[in-house]
Design an enzyme around this catalytic site. Structure first.
Site, short mmCIF file in Angstrom:
data_model
loop_
_atom_site.label_atom_id
_atom_site.label_comp_id
_atom_site.label_asym_id
_atom_site.label_seq_id
_atom_site.Cartn_x
_atom_site.Cartn_y
_atom_site.Cartn_z
N ARG A 1 0.83 -1.21 0.00
CA ARG A 1 0.00 0.00 0.00
C ARG A 1 0.87 1.26 0.00
NH1 ARG A 1 -5.37 1.23 0.06
NH2 ARG A 1 -6.09 -0.91 0.26
N GLU B 1 -10.59 4.84 6.17
CA GLU B 1 -9.19 5.26 6.19
C GLU B 1 -8.88 6.57 5.49
OE1 GLU B 1 -8.13 1.27 4.64
OE2 GLU B 1 -6.55 1.38 6.15
N1 LUZ Z 1 -5.45 -4.93 5.24
C1 LUZ Z 1 -5.06 -5.80 4.31
C2 LUZ Z 1 -5.63 -3.64 4.94
O1 LUZ Z 1 -4.88 -6.97 4.62
N2 LUZ Z 1 -4.89 -5.39 3.05
C3 LUZ Z 1 -5.06 -4.12 2.66
O2 LUZ Z 1 -4.89 -3.78 1.50
C4 LUZ Z 1 -5.44 -3.19 3.65
N3 LUZ Z 1 -5.58 -1.90 3.35
C5 LUZ Z 1 -5.91 -1.07 4.29
C6 LUZ Z 1 -6.09 -1.51 5.57
N4 LUZ Z 1 -5.97 -2.78 5.90
MO1 MOS Z 2 -7.08 -1.80 8.60
S1 MOS Z 2 -5.42 -0.67 8.75
O1 MOS Z 2 -7.19 -3.04 9.64
O2 MOS Z 2 -8.15 -1.38 7.53
#
Ligand code: LUZ
Ligand code: MOS
Length: 758
Positions: free
Chosen positions: A304, A706
């Site tokens: 990410r 987010e």
């Molecule tokens: N969790 C995950 C996340 O496993 N994959 C993701 O792309 C993600 N993105 C945002 C927050 N949690």
């Molecule tokens: Mo998340 S950082 O558990 O979307």
């Protein structure tokens, strides 16, 4: 619609893990954790502790009947340490007793000695020693090397961005009890019931069907319970399984702060090249991600970061490399934004650096490079339905930004010891799990014979209001009052193989699965109504708890229709399955279409710095945010405001401090400061952008969890601009901007972390 939990929360009746009435014979567990960040365990003596009255058992890795392994992505994480420990706070043994007090007392009596080994806490030092969690990753488009020669301006620099404690109000915990035939019931404060179920089965040598995980709601999570709820659920299950008694393990705040991982700090280098017209032609960045002792979710978080390397800008030549560094800190983990903020901070720093050198406001460079329709993100996805310029322009108009900029200049001319700074923070955030596989969800719907409805999905309510949105979806699908709909706890026996509730995608994925299930039942009910009055099913509509045809109420109520369907032996239950269409990603090439859509927005933030004391105030934070067509503006605005404040805390006061030995110094709320009501900006405005939404968003209502956190990054740049109005030479990028650091910045005594002589 009001949040369905509002009454329960306000009256204190909402049930969390700690509110579940315990069964007779319940035992309580506490964890003994490593007190050295890297060492060989020389001896572990539990004889004294075991003798304490009320102690039911003390367990180490040797007692694990299955595999001592809980790594979710990479199998590199033991549940209980074996011969060596890799971070302070690592679980080594578990004490189980008749009360938590007894367990704590007994824990003190365990004797453990270590042979100390070298401790590394700095990511660059780890990288230089080859201590990496995975091989370095590079994403690229075009060729920055070739473009540097054509750039009129070239700038480079380094940035430091700190970590962040999740500080969910409810600490980590689990409650388990044995059921017949060796099965286990597990209540866990987790975002990922299936991950918990899978890990418990592995650790105990059971099948997944032996383990039932149930979650009503969490008292906050923010990513901290995506992967790291698993440890405590596995430990409680281990004790429960071995002792055949109910076991509760809920961390105290101190234990939680010390033993769990945080948001990843990053140290980064950038190089940026611009044309005479201030178009960014080339950008190169190297990230050193401080991963902690084991992988946890670091590889996915790395993805990410790479995906958000260019934030809201089109840059034709980009090369981004990420080193995921293995250090002797607790494994850093998911945290709202999931690596996105760390990537976006560097490009914003690069732009701020260029602006400083060119003597212009950063906003000039930002605006010239905002994404346009059909621009390519450097990972190959075409930007469509791009709302970034629209949000930028709307913010300028609505919040009179040009005027604000002038007023701040005038203020700074007039005032010697008070300076103001303004920053704009555009955000572009991709919605979908970056791991394509996780973009799926399921639902189960029952319509009961009295017309009431029960719905189950794989989503976890953690305060974000997703359950309310799901009730809205079902009510709308059936055309009935929300009061008829009950949302069940999330349970792995009703909805299996769940993805974590994460990536802002909980409502989108589970809502769509729910719609699929509801639609099938609605279709059957319409057929029943059509049969009764002798028209085609396509002519029937269900709304306001009545059956309509051609806009006319035909006098059949919802209740009557359901009763009639039942008496005709029509199926009134259904499952739904949803998997996001169009997304894919080729990891080898670093190219694809990983996101269903993007969320856009622009914030303007102003800070006022007291140049004698280094203290500051965030004066105004105003945001134009792309909610799509919000299905619940109250919930969504709350999410945006909370996220923005959490982001501001991250950039300003929340400072994680570990000493050289890897010990967490900011281990309580007197040393780790989070925003309170007094530090929230006096003006905090979130206005929805006029937008049509996206067809892959639930009811066109875009994911909201987010993206707004990243507005908070602007706080750093607003404070930086205020400092620069006093000390134009100030030129570091090092978060958080604590008053101490601000004071040093004002008087030029900025210590470079890496310069031992400064
Ligand atoms: N969790 C995950 C996340 O496993 N994959 C993701 O792309 C993600 N993105 C945002 C927050 N949690
Ligand atoms: Mo998340 S950082 O558990 O979307």
């Amino acid at each position: 619609m009001k949040n369905i939990d509002s009454k329960g929360h306000v009256s204190g009746k909402s049930v969390y893990l700690d509110d579940i009435p315990v069964r007779q014979n319940t035992l309580y567990a506490v964890v003994l954790d490593a007190t050295t960040a890297h060492g060989k365990i020389l001896s572990l003596d539990i004889t004294e502790a075991e003798k304490q009255p009320g102690v039911a058992g003390i367990f180490t890795y040797k007692d694990i009947p299955g595999e001592n392994q809980i790594g979710g992505i990479v199998p590199d994480e033991t549940l209980l340490a074996e011969e060596e420990v890799f971070f302070q706070g690592e679980p080594v043994a578990m004490v189980v007793a008749e009360s938590e007090t007894i367990a704590r007392e007994a824990r003190k009596k365990i004797k453990i000695s270590y042979k100390e080994l070298e401790v590394v806490t700095d990511p660059r030092e780890a990288a230089s020693k080859g201590l990496l969690l995975m091989p370095p990753r590079t994403f690229a488009m075009g060729n920055p090397e070739v473009r540097w020669n054509n750039c009129k301006y070239l700038f480079s620099g380094s940035t430091e961005i700190g970590g962040q404690e999740h500080l969910y109000i409810e600490t980590q915990g689990a409650y388990c009890f044995p059921m017949e035939n060796g099965n286990l019931m597990v209540y866990s404060s987790t975002q990922s019931p299936t991950a918990v179920q899978r890990a418990i089965a592995k650790v105990l040598g059971l099948s997944m069907h032996n383990v039932q995980v149930d979650v009503t709601r969490l008292g906050g999570a923010f990513g901290g319970k995506e992967d790291q709820a698993t440890v405590w659920a596995c430990l409680a299950s281990l004790a429960s399984h071995l002792l055949q008694r109910p076991v509760k393990l809920a961390l105290s705040r101190h234990d939680d702060l010390r033993m769990t991982g945080k948001r990843h700090p990053y140290s980064s280098d950038f190089k940026i090249g611009l044309s005479e017209e201030l178009k960014i032609l080339a950008y190169e960045v190297t990230y050193y991600q401080n991963g902690g002792a084991v992988n946890d979710l670091s590889p996915a978080i790395a993805d990410r970061t790479l995906f958000h390397t260019t934030n809201s800008y089109f840059i034709p030549n980009v090369k981004a490399t990420l080193y995921s560094c293995k250090t002797n800190l607790p494994p850093n983990t998911a945290f709202r934004g999931f690596g996105g903020p760390q990537g976006m901070f560097v490009i914003e720093s690069a732009i701020a650096k260029a602006a400083k050198e060119l003597g212009i406001p950063a906003s000039v460079i930002q605006e010239k490079n905002l994404l346009k329709e059909n621009d390519l993100f450097y990972y190959g996805q075409k930007a469509t339905q791009v709302n970034i310029r629209k949000s930028w322009k709307t913010a300028f108009r609505e919040f009179k930004i040009s005027q604000k900029q002038k007023e701040i200049k005038a203020f700074n001319r007039k005032n010697k010891l008070m300076k103001k700074g303004l920053a704009l923070m555009p955000i572009t955030f991709g919605i979908s799990f970056t791991a394509t596989m996780l973009n799926q969800a399921r639902a189960l719907v029952h319509v009961y014979t009295d017309g009431s409805v029960g719905i189950s999905t794989g989503v976890i309510e953690m305060g974000q209001g997703v359950n309310t949105k799901l009730v809205q979806v079902a009510a709308q699908m059936f055309g009935i009052d929300a009061i008829r709909i009950k949302i069940e706890s999330t349970n792995t026996t009703r909805v299996a193989n769940t993805s974590p509730t994460a990536a802002s995608a909980g409502a989108d994925l589970n809502g769509q699965a729910l719609m699929v299930a509801c639609k099938a039942i609605v279709q059957r009910l319409k057929k029943v109504a059509a049969d009764i009055i002798g028209v085609k099913a396509g002519k029937i509509n269900l709304r306001d708890e009545q059956v309509f045809t051609g806009g006319k109420d035909i006098g059949i109520s919802w209740d009557k229709l359901v009763t009639e369907a039942y008496s005709r032996r029509i199926k009134l239950s259904e499952t739904g399955h949803y998997s996001t269409p169009i997304i894919y990603f080729d990891k080898e090439k670093g190219q694809g279409h990983p996101f269903a859509y993007h969320v856009y927005g622009t914030a303007v933030l102003t800070a006022k710095v007291d140049c004698l004391r280094g203290i500051y105030e965030m004066e105004e934070v105003q945001i134009i945010h792309d909610f799509g067509k919000s299905m619940n503006q109250t919930i969504d605005t709350g999410q945006a405001e909370g996220a923005a404040v959490q982001g501001i805390g991250y950039m300003t006061m929340e400072e994680l401090a570990y000493d050289k030995s890897g010990r967490l110094l900011s281990n309580s709320l007197s040393t780790y400061k989070v925003p309170d009501i007094y530090s929230v900006p006096k003006v905090l405005v979130v206005k929805p952008l006029k937008a049509t939404g996206h067809k892959l968003a639930i009811l066109k209502s875009k994911a909201v969890g987010e993206p707004p956190l990243m507005y908070g990054l602007g706080a750093y740049f607003a404070i930086r601009n205020a400092i620069r109005a006093f000390n134009p030479d100030f030129d570091t990028f090092d978060t958080p901007a604590t008053p101490e650091k601000v004071l040093m910045g004002l008087y030029g005594k900025v210590k470079d972390k890496r310069d031992k002589n400064s």
